[in-house]
Design a protein around this motif. Structure first.
Motif, PDB file in Angstrom:
ATOM      1  N   SER A 184      54.626  47.162  39.445  1.00 52.90           N
ATOM      2  CA  SER A 184      52.992  48.507  39.392  1.00 52.90           C
ATOM      3  C   SER A 184      52.248  47.271  38.097  1.00 52.90           C
ATOM      4  N   CYS A 185      52.157  46.439  37.743  1.00 51.25           N
ATOM      5  CA  CYS A 185      51.111  45.651  36.899  1.00 51.25           C
ATOM      6  C   CYS A 185      51.018  45.142  38.792  1.00 51.25           C
ATOM      7  N   ILE A 186      51.506  44.805  38.822  1.00 55.50           N
ATOM      8  CA  ILE A 186      50.643  43.266  40.404  1.00 55.50           C
ATOM      9  C   ILE A 186      50.146  44.343  41.310  1.00 55.50           C
ATOM     10  N   ALA A 187      50.564  45.757  41.722  1.00 53.84           N
ATOM     11  CA  ALA A 187      49.666  46.525  42.245  1.00 53.84           C
ATOM     12  C   ALA A 187      48.613  46.884  41.794  1.00 53.84           C
ATOM     13  N   VAL A 188      48.594  47.193  40.540  1.00 58.16           N
ATOM     14  CA  VAL A 188      47.178  47.086  39.831  1.00 58.16           C
ATOM     15  C   VAL A 188      46.434  46.217  39.778  1.00 58.16           C
ATOM     16  N   PHE A 189      46.315  44.914  39.419  1.00 59.10           N
ATOM     17  CA  PHE A 189      45.751  43.882  39.331  1.00 59.10           C
ATOM     18  C   PHE A 189      45.538  43.016  41.141  1.00 59.10           C
ATOM     19  N   GLY A 190      46.171  43.157  42.123  1.00 62.30           N
ATOM     20  CA  GLY A 190      46.297  43.385  43.082  1.00 62.30           C
ATOM     21  C   GLY A 190      45.052  44.044  43.471  1.00 62.30           C
ATOM     22  N   VAL A 191      45.245  44.814  43.512  1.00 61.35           N
ATOM     23  CA  VAL A 191      43.468  46.032  43.946  1.00 61.35           C
ATOM     24  C   VAL A 191      42.761  45.510  43.690  1.00 61.35           C
ATOM     25  N   VAL A 192      42.577  45.375  41.972  1.00 58.60           N
ATOM     26  CA  VAL A 192      41.544  45.133  41.171  1.00 58.60           C
ATOM     27  C   VAL A 192      40.717  43.529  42.113  1.00 58.60           C
ATOM     28  N   GLY A 193      41.908  43.030  42.112  1.00 59.80           N
ATOM     29  CA  GLY A 193      41.362  41.610  42.638  1.00 59.80           C
ATOM     30  C   GLY A 193      40.404  41.728  44.187  1.00 59.80           C
ATOM     31  N   ALA A 194      41.947  42.416  44.528  1.00 61.15           N
ATOM     32  CA  ALA A 194      40.648  42.926  46.074  1.00 61.15           C
ATOM     33  C   ALA A 194      39.528  42.839  46.658  1.00 61.15           C
ATOM     34  N   TYR A 195      39.125  44.058  45.618  1.00 60.58           N
ATOM     35  CA  TYR A 195      38.068  44.315  45.795  1.00 60.58           C
ATOM     36  C   TYR A 195      36.684  43.042  44.759  1.00 60.58           C
ATOM     37  N   TYR A 196      36.535  42.695  43.731  1.00 59.57           N
ATOM     38  CA  TYR A 196      36.944  41.824  42.852  1.00 59.57           C
ATOM     39  C   TYR A 196      36.416  40.925  44.113  1.00 59.57           C
ATOM     40  N   LEU A 197      36.847  40.102  44.174  1.00 61.49           N
ATOM     41  CA  LEU A 197      36.741  39.767  45.207  1.00 61.49           C
ATOM     42  C   LEU A 197      35.618  39.719  46.295  1.00 61.49           C
ATOM     43  N   LEU A 198      36.211  40.865  47.621  1.00 63.68           N
ATOM     44  CA  LEU A 198      35.244  41.831  48.135  1.00 63.68           C
ATOM     45  C   LEU A 198      34.371  41.751  47.334  1.00 63.68           C
ATOM     46  N   SER A 199      34.330  41.794  46.681  1.00 60.81           N
ATOM     47  CA  SER A 199      32.676  41.677  45.925  1.00 60.81           C
ATOM     48  C   SER A 199      31.376  40.792  45.564  1.00 60.81           C
TER      49      SER A 199
END
Length: 107
Positions: free
Chosen positions: A32-47
């Motif tokens: 669950s923690c990996i999932a949240v960090f993965g998605v948040v990280g994805a949006y950060y890198l997309l930005s």
């Protein structure tokens, strides 16, 4: 650099999506923690890729198309999921659509 950020966003999203599958409905802490960090990280890198000059339609299209395609392949090989012929054709259309977005800015 903008494409490296986009590649990082795709990889981060893949990690987040796989961890979401493994989280058992967010009942397992580590996935669950990996999932949240993965998605948040994805949006950060997309930005960051957008800040670097990629248009949102192209960046999001590439991100989504590669994410869908790679996750479908991962699902088949690692999670024993099935893809029908129609689903494979659909993935092909997604990729063609993203190529049209990217190539459309040339003309």
């Amino acid at each position: 650099m903008k494409y490296l950020f986009l590649l990082g966003a795709i990889i981060s999203e893949l990690i987040g999506a796989i961890a979401t599958r493994q989280s058992n409905g967010f009942t397992k802490l580590i996935p669950s923690c990996i999932a949240v960090f993965g998605v948040v990280g994805a949006y950060y890198l997309l930005s960051l890729s957008l800040k670097g000059g990629l248009s949102i339609g192209v960046a999001y299209g590439i991100w989504a198309a590669l994410g869908i395609s790679i996750l479908a392949i991962i699902g088949v090989f690692f999670f024993k999921e099935n893809l029908t012929f129609l689903q494979i054709v659909g993935i092909g259309f997604i990729i063609i659509g993203v190529l049209a977005l990217e190539l459309g800015k040339i003309s």
